[in-house]
Design a protein around this motif. Structure first.
Motif, PDB file in Angstrom:
ATOM      1  N   GLY A 221       0.710  -1.280   0.176  1.00  0.00           N
ATOM      2  CA  GLY A 221       0.185  -0.202  -0.093  1.00  0.00           C
ATOM      3  C   GLY A 221       0.824   1.162  -0.058  1.00  0.00           C
ATOM      4  O   GLY A 221       2.022   1.209  -0.515  1.00  0.00           O
ATOM      5  N   ALA A 222       0.006   2.288   0.454  1.00  0.00           N
ATOM      6  CA  ALA A 222       1.015   3.686   0.417  1.00  0.00           C
ATOM      7  C   ALA A 222       1.919   3.532   1.268  1.00  0.00           C
ATOM      8  O   ALA A 222       3.150   4.385   0.952  1.00  0.00           O
ATOM      9  CB  ALA A 222      -0.203   4.724   0.901  1.00  0.00           C
ATOM     10  N   VAL A 223       2.283   2.988   2.301  1.00  0.00           N
ATOM     11  CA  VAL A 223       3.530   2.791   3.285  1.00  0.00           C
ATOM     12  C   VAL A 223       4.769   2.294   2.374  1.00  0.00           C
ATOM     13  O   VAL A 223       5.829   3.082   2.333  1.00  0.00           O
ATOM     14  CB  VAL A 223       3.377   1.867   4.292  1.00  0.00           C
ATOM     15  N   ALA A 224       4.536   1.569   1.289  1.00  0.00           N
ATOM     16  CA  ALA A 224       5.498   0.792   0.469  1.00  0.00           C
ATOM     17  C   ALA A 224       6.044   2.058  -0.678  1.00  0.00           C
ATOM     18  O   ALA A 224       7.183   2.226  -0.763  1.00  0.00           O
ATOM     19  CB  ALA A 224       5.209  -0.121  -0.259  1.00  0.00           C
ATOM     20  N   VAL A 225       5.022   2.931  -0.988  1.00  0.00           N
ATOM     21  CA  VAL A 225       5.377   3.777  -1.992  1.00  0.00           C
ATOM     22  C   VAL A 225       6.172   4.988  -1.063  1.00  0.00           C
ATOM     23  O   VAL A 225       7.163   5.436  -1.638  1.00  0.00           O
ATOM     24  CB  VAL A 225       4.110   4.414  -2.574  1.00  0.00           C
ATOM     25  N   ALA A 226       5.593   5.553  -0.082  1.00  0.00           N
ATOM     26  CA  ALA A 226       6.308   6.366   0.750  1.00  0.00           C
ATOM     27  C   ALA A 226       7.691   6.005   1.277  1.00  0.00           C
ATOM     28  O   ALA A 226       8.694   6.546   1.066  1.00  0.00           O
ATOM     29  CB  ALA A 226       5.489   6.945   1.757  1.00  0.00           C
ATOM     30  N   GLY A 227       7.768   4.562   1.708  1.00  0.00           N
ATOM     31  CA  GLY A 227       9.085   4.155   2.083  1.00  0.00           C
ATOM     32  C   GLY A 227      10.139   3.965   1.055  1.00  0.00           C
ATOM     33  O   GLY A 227      11.294   4.534   1.046  1.00  0.00           O
ATOM     34  N   ALA A 228       9.649   3.889  -0.398  1.00  0.00           N
ATOM     35  CA  ALA A 228      10.512   3.943  -1.208  1.00  0.00           C
ATOM     36  C   ALA A 228      11.300   5.245  -1.793  1.00  0.00           C
ATOM     37  O   ALA A 228      12.309   5.313  -1.939  1.00  0.00           O
ATOM     38  CB  ALA A 228      10.066   3.384  -2.759  1.00  0.00           C
ATOM     39  N   ARG A 229      10.325   6.039  -1.569  1.00  0.00           N
ATOM     40  CA  ARG A 229      10.735   7.613  -1.807  1.00  0.00           C
ATOM     41  C   ARG A 229      11.777   7.962  -0.819  1.00  0.00           C
ATOM     42  O   ARG A 229      12.629   8.658  -1.129  1.00  0.00           O
ATOM     43  CB  ARG A 229       9.684   8.351  -1.764  1.00  0.00           C
ATOM     44  N   VAL A 230      11.290   7.719   0.531  1.00  0.00           N
ATOM     45  CA  VAL A 230      12.154   8.246   1.406  1.00  0.00           C
ATOM     46  C   VAL A 230      13.420   7.455   1.558  1.00  0.00           C
ATOM     47  O   VAL A 230      14.567   8.199   1.612  1.00  0.00           O
ATOM     48  CB  VAL A 230      11.525   7.922   2.904  1.00  0.00           C
ATOM     49  N   ALA A 231      13.742   6.092   0.958  1.00  0.00           N
ATOM     50  CA  ALA A 231      14.756   5.610   1.091  1.00  0.00           C
ATOM     51  C   ALA A 231      15.652   6.119   0.115  1.00  0.00           C
ATOM     52  O   ALA A 231      16.759   6.176   0.274  1.00  0.00           O
ATOM     53  CB  ALA A 231      14.494   3.927   1.013  1.00  0.00           C
ATOM     54  N   ARG A 232      15.130   6.398  -1.176  1.00  0.00           N
ATOM     55  CA  ARG A 232      15.868   7.015  -2.205  1.00  0.00           C
ATOM     56  C   ARG A 232      16.618   8.234  -1.847  1.00  0.00           C
ATOM     57  O   ARG A 232      17.579   8.722  -2.266  1.00  0.00           O
ATOM     58  CB  ARG A 232      14.824   7.240  -3.446  1.00  0.00           C
ATOM     59  N   LEU A 233      15.790   9.179  -1.159  1.00  0.00           N
ATOM     60  CA  LEU A 233      16.188  10.423  -0.578  1.00  0.00           C
ATOM     61  C   LEU A 233      17.416  10.083   0.305  1.00  0.00           C
ATOM     62  O   LEU A 233      18.593  11.104   0.110  1.00  0.00           O
ATOM     63  CB  LEU A 233      15.084  11.378   0.222  1.00  0.00           C
ATOM     64  N   LEU A 234      17.409   9.364   1.196  1.00  0.00           N
ATOM     65  CA  LEU A 234      18.524   8.845   1.925  1.00  0.00           C
ATOM     66  C   LEU A 234      19.680   8.111   1.388  1.00  0.00           C
ATOM     67  O   LEU A 234      20.655   7.727   1.804  1.00  0.00           O
ATOM     68  CB  LEU A 234      18.126   8.372   3.122  1.00  0.00           C
ATOM     69  N   GLY A 235      19.565   7.404   0.208  1.00  0.00           N
ATOM     70  CA  GLY A 235      20.429   6.747  -0.552  1.00  0.00           C
ATOM     71  C   GLY A 235      20.417   5.407  -0.017  1.00  0.00           C
ATOM     72  O   GLY A 235      21.698   4.711   0.094  1.00  0.00           O
ATOM     73  N   LEU A 236      19.381   5.039   0.551  1.00  0.00           N
ATOM     74  CA  LEU A 236      19.264   3.292   1.051  1.00  0.00           C
ATOM     75  C   LEU A 236      18.515   2.405   0.049  1.00  0.00           C
ATOM     76  O   LEU A 236      17.674   2.736  -0.500  1.00  0.00           O
ATOM     77  CB  LEU A 236      18.601   3.559   2.331  1.00  0.00           C
ATOM     78  N   PRO A 237      19.036   1.279   0.158  1.00  0.00           N
ATOM     79  CA  PRO A 237      18.375   0.234  -0.446  1.00  0.00           C
ATOM     80  C   PRO A 237      17.003  -0.206  -0.098  1.00  0.00           C
ATOM     81  O   PRO A 237      16.774   0.052   1.526  1.00  0.00           O
ATOM     82  CB  PRO A 237      18.949  -0.897  -0.440  1.00  0.00           C
ATOM     83  N   PHE A 238      15.891  -0.251  -0.757  1.00  0.00           N
ATOM     84  CA  PHE A 238      14.612  -0.679  -0.174  1.00  0.00           C
ATOM     85  C   PHE A 238      13.865  -1.651  -1.021  1.00  0.00           C
ATOM     86  O   PHE A 238      13.733  -1.563  -2.179  1.00  0.00           O
ATOM     87  CB  PHE A 238      13.887   0.759  -0.478  1.00  0.00           C
ATOM     88  N   THR A 239      13.248  -2.389  -0.293  1.00  0.00           N
ATOM     89  CA  THR A 239      12.482  -3.493  -0.718  1.00  0.00           C
ATOM     90  C   THR A 239      11.111  -3.813   0.097  1.00  0.00           C
ATOM     91  O   THR A 239      11.000  -3.440   1.174  1.00  0.00           O
ATOM     92  CB  THR A 239      13.052  -5.020  -0.535  1.00  0.00           C
ATOM     93  N   ALA A 240      10.144  -3.827  -0.860  1.00  0.00           N
ATOM     94  CA  ALA A 240       8.601  -3.946  -0.461  1.00  0.00           C
ATOM     95  C   ALA A 240       8.181  -5.514  -0.485  1.00  0.00           C
ATOM     96  O   ALA A 240       8.167  -5.972  -1.710  1.00  0.00           O
ATOM     97  CB  ALA A 240       7.504  -3.003  -0.818  1.00  0.00           C
ATOM     98  N   VAL A 241       7.688  -6.273   0.420  1.00  0.00           N
ATOM     99  CA  VAL A 241       7.364  -7.379   0.229  1.00  0.00           C
ATOM    100  C   VAL A 241       5.813  -7.274   0.151  1.00  0.00           C
ATOM    101  O   VAL A 241       5.185  -6.962   1.043  1.00  0.00           O
ATOM    102  CB  VAL A 241       7.507  -8.408   1.396  1.00  0.00           C
TER     103      VAL A 241
END
Length: 343
Positions: free
Chosen positions: A82-102
């Motif tokens: 859901g929306a948490v996965a989309v938001a998490g992807a953006r925030v991780a990108r801003l911080l330069g962190l790898p991100f995966t949503a199951v």
């Protein structure tokens, strides 16, 4: 953003997250059946990913960084489609962190596309939807990463942030609202409002809306903190098959059950009047109408504030598409007629 010392990286990361915070607008809504009642909508769809959950994800990342659980290079994992996965992807990108949503197997293609566009990865869970959280946690542990638990940690993370959506709202309103209406997913938003009302000594009452199959309404009625239905909500972002740790029923004055077809109908009607919103916002509007009707029957006038918690972007081929809705045995048309003032 790269440094040699973890404390310096954390300070820089937290500065990035503070820069992402937004003050969202407050809009007036004219709705049939609400005559004499001022309806205000706190429009969280103006946030970068179009969802109230963006605030939550910022708080979760901030809390984990300040606690030393997320450091430079940490692989962040969530268990949701859901929306948490989309938001998490953006925030991780801003911080330069790898991100995966199951994600659950039946998650919509629109959501998956948005996760990718925000720079994140996703993979379909091998377990049933109810076990996606556990699967994501195990994956994070195996990678030496961090599982961003948006249920168990939500209320604590939001409280640690200090200023909340509630504090922001009270700086925007001209008069003290009679009611505030919110949905409940993690429980963090309703708890933030409930605590703010008590800190400020306001007489405003707080109502939560709850969709079909969710555990929150029966838990509030019965007082059973471990209530479970075992069935998922059809309305993304709100409603849970079990009571989550962030749900604080003592802070609520009322919980309003909402038919799924009514939530969808309200989202359809909102589009007709120029508000691009999803079904969770529709559920909020059903709660607003319920309270407006009650106030009018009591001869009262006043103000009801609710939240545009989700934009319609992720629901074009699902909840906002009549064929998809009919395929699930729902008929929003009678409710749409009510919102239009035709009955």
């Amino acid at each position: 953003m790269s440094t040699a010392h973890p404390h310096v990286w954390a300070a820089e990361a937290l500065q990035v997250l503070r820069a992402e915070q937004r003050v969202t607008p407050l809009r007036r809504l004219s709705a049939p059946g609400c005559d004499g009642i001022e309806v205000l909508l706190k429009d969280e769809s103006a946030l970068p990913t179009g969802s109230l959950k963006y605030r939550l994800v910022l708080a979760l990342f901030s809390y984990a960084i300040a606690s030393g659980r997320i450091t430079e290079g940490t692989h962040v994992v969530v268990g949701t489609g859901g929306a948490v996965a989309v938001a998490g992807a953006r925030v991780a990108r801003l911080l330069g962190l790898p991100f995966t949503a199951v994600v659950p197997a039946k998650v919509g293609a629109e959501v998956l596309d948005r996760i990718g566009r925000e720079g994140g990865r996703w993979q379909v869970g091998e377990q049933p939807p109810a076990a996606v959280q556990q699967e994501a946690a195990a994956l994070a542990a195996g990678w030496g990463g961090h599982f961003l638990d948006h249920f168990s940690s939500a209320e604590q993370a939001v409280a640690a942030e200090g200023a909340t959506i509630a504090d922001e709202l009270f700086e925007q309103v001209d008069t003290v609202p009679d009611w505030i209406v919110v949905g409940v997913g993690t429980g963090a938003t309703s708890a933030a409002f409930g605590r703010a009302l008590r800190r400020r000594g306001l007489t405003t009452r707080l109502a939560a809306v709850d969709p079909e199959n969710s555990a929150y309404f029966p838990a509030w009625v019965t007082g059973a903190e471990d209530y479970g239905t075992g069935m998922p909500s059809l309305i993304p972002g709100i409603g849970r098959p079990r009571v989550e740790p962030g749900f604080q029923p003592a802070l609520l004055d009322l919980v309003i059950p909402v038919p799924d077809a009514a939530s969808i109908a309200a989202a359809w009607w909102l589009r007709e009047v120029g508000v691009d919103a999803g079904p969770a916002t529709g559920a909020n509007l059903w709660g607003v109408r319920h309270l407006a009707r009650r106030m009018r029957e009591e001869g009262a006038r006043g103000t009801i504030v609710s939240v545009v918690g989700d934009s319609g972007e992720g629901y074009r081929t699902t909840h906002l598409a009549p064929d998809w809705v009919r395929a699930r045995g729902l008929d929003p048309r009678p409710y749409v007629a009510e919102f239009r003032g035709e009955v």
